[in-house]
Design a protein around this motif. Sequence first.
Motif, mmCIF file in Angstrom:
data_model
loop_
_atom_site.group_PDB
_atom_site.id
_atom_site.type_symbol
_atom_site.label_atom_id
_atom_site.label_comp_id
_atom_site.label_asym_id
_atom_site.label_seq_id
_atom_site.Cartn_x
_atom_site.Cartn_y
_atom_site.Cartn_z
ATOM 1 N N THR A 82 0.844 -1.181 0.000
ATOM 2 C CA THR A 82 0.000 0.000 0.000
ATOM 3 C C THR A 82 0.889 1.244 0.000
ATOM 4 O O THR A 82 1.962 1.258 0.618
ATOM 5 N N GLN A 84 0.182 5.704 -0.246
ATOM 6 C CA GLN A 84 -0.686 6.851 -0.476
ATOM 7 C C GLN A 84 -0.117 7.742 -1.573
ATOM 8 O O GLN A 84 1.079 7.712 -1.866
ATOM 9 N N LEU A 126 -0.860 -1.136 -4.393
ATOM 10 C CA LEU A 126 -2.227 -0.646 -4.273
ATOM 11 C C LEU A 126 -2.187 0.800 -3.778
ATOM 12 O O LEU A 126 -1.366 1.141 -2.930
ATOM 13 N N VAL A 127 -3.083 1.622 -4.291
ATOM 14 C CA VAL A 127 -3.193 2.999 -3.808
ATOM 15 C C VAL A 127 -3.976 2.990 -2.499
ATOM 16 O O VAL A 127 -5.049 2.403 -2.403
ATOM 17 N N LYS A 128 -3.426 3.640 -1.477
ATOM 18 C CA LYS A 128 -4.019 3.665 -0.144
ATOM 19 C C LYS A 128 -4.943 4.876 -0.014
ATOM 20 O O LYS A 128 -4.549 5.994 -0.301
ATOM 21 N N HIS A 129 -6.179 4.651 0.463
ATOM 22 C CA HIS A 129 -7.149 5.732 0.619
ATOM 23 C C HIS A 129 -7.548 5.977 2.069
ATOM 24 O O HIS A 129 -7.862 7.103 2.440
ATOM 25 N N ALA A 133 -6.140 -1.270 4.401
ATOM 26 C CA ALA A 133 -5.706 -1.530 3.028
ATOM 27 C C ALA A 133 -6.841 -2.032 2.150
ATOM 28 O O ALA A 133 -6.743 -1.992 0.917
ATOM 29 N N ARG A 136 -11.585 0.908 -0.490
ATOM 30 C CA ARG A 136 -11.485 1.506 -1.819
ATOM 31 C C ARG A 136 -10.325 0.931 -2.621
ATOM 32 O O ARG A 136 -9.712 1.602 -3.461
ATOM 33 N N SER A 137 -9.993 -0.331 -2.346
ATOM 34 C CA SER A 137 -9.002 -1.048 -3.149
ATOM 35 C C SER A 137 -9.617 -2.386 -3.543
ATOM 36 O O SER A 137 -10.672 -2.766 -3.037
ATOM 37 N N ASN A 138 -8.946 -3.105 -4.414
ATOM 38 C CA ASN A 138 -9.421 -4.440 -4.772
ATOM 39 C C ASN A 138 -8.539 -5.524 -4.163
ATOM 40 O O ASN A 138 -8.383 -6.607 -4.732
ATOM 41 N N LEU A 139 -7.975 -5.240 -2.986
ATOM 42 C CA LEU A 139 -7.121 -6.216 -2.316
ATOM 43 C C LEU A 139 -7.852 -7.531 -2.093
ATOM 44 O O LEU A 139 -7.312 -8.611 -2.364
ATOM 45 N N THR A 165 -6.329 -2.809 9.103
ATOM 46 C CA THR A 165 -6.279 -3.815 8.040
ATOM 47 C C THR A 165 -6.496 -5.211 8.598
ATOM 48 O O THR A 165 -7.253 -6.014 8.022
#
Length: 221
Positions: A82, A84, A126-129, A133, A136-139, A165
Amino acid sequence: MALPKIPDYPLPTEAELPQPRAPFELAPQRAALLVHDMQRYFCAAYGEDAFTRDGSTIAAAAANIARLLEAARGAGVPVFYTAQKGNQFRPDRGLQADLWGPGMQATPEHEEIIPMLAPVEGDIPLVKHRYSAFQRSNLDTLMRARGRDQLIVTGIYAHIGCLATAAEAFQRDIEPFFVADALADFSREKHDMALSWVAGCTGVPMSSDQAITRLALPEKA
């Protein structure tokens, strides 16, 4: 509202780990490794000389993450990162701005993963929002597609994003493993609190040595 200046403290040892309620056992064929927020901006809170100073907490944690990366990649375990983005749009940053201010700038000095832990080909950034984690991610989707339902959590900060997380992983029926000496935090007190909470509510605290040993196990038939 900015990040605090973080003093060094000794990382927890294997003998100091709290006993988990969960019976989960780490298995390389089920696991994924997460390197959480190991960006220059967050690591800078430990001081400009954090990676050359004797007794540095973040340097010790990063060294253990590097060992875990080598073990995971060698075992075919997927590696996620992750990170940001800087100069976040204020409404997109949301309530985090109320607690932590505007955050990082869109520069390599802030956004870059520290070089010793940099992703390699095949790793998945992954972009952290938000803290977790999974937000708003597809983890979750990426893990499921790879047949993974265990998550090894490393990085910073233990009592904030790493804890969030681990909690969300549990709520998604993904077994969390919280690697005590591959995490760093604002203080030993907060670090221990995170370990205790995970042990009592969501997952299994373990040492990097324990995790590496488990990752070296042969795949079950």
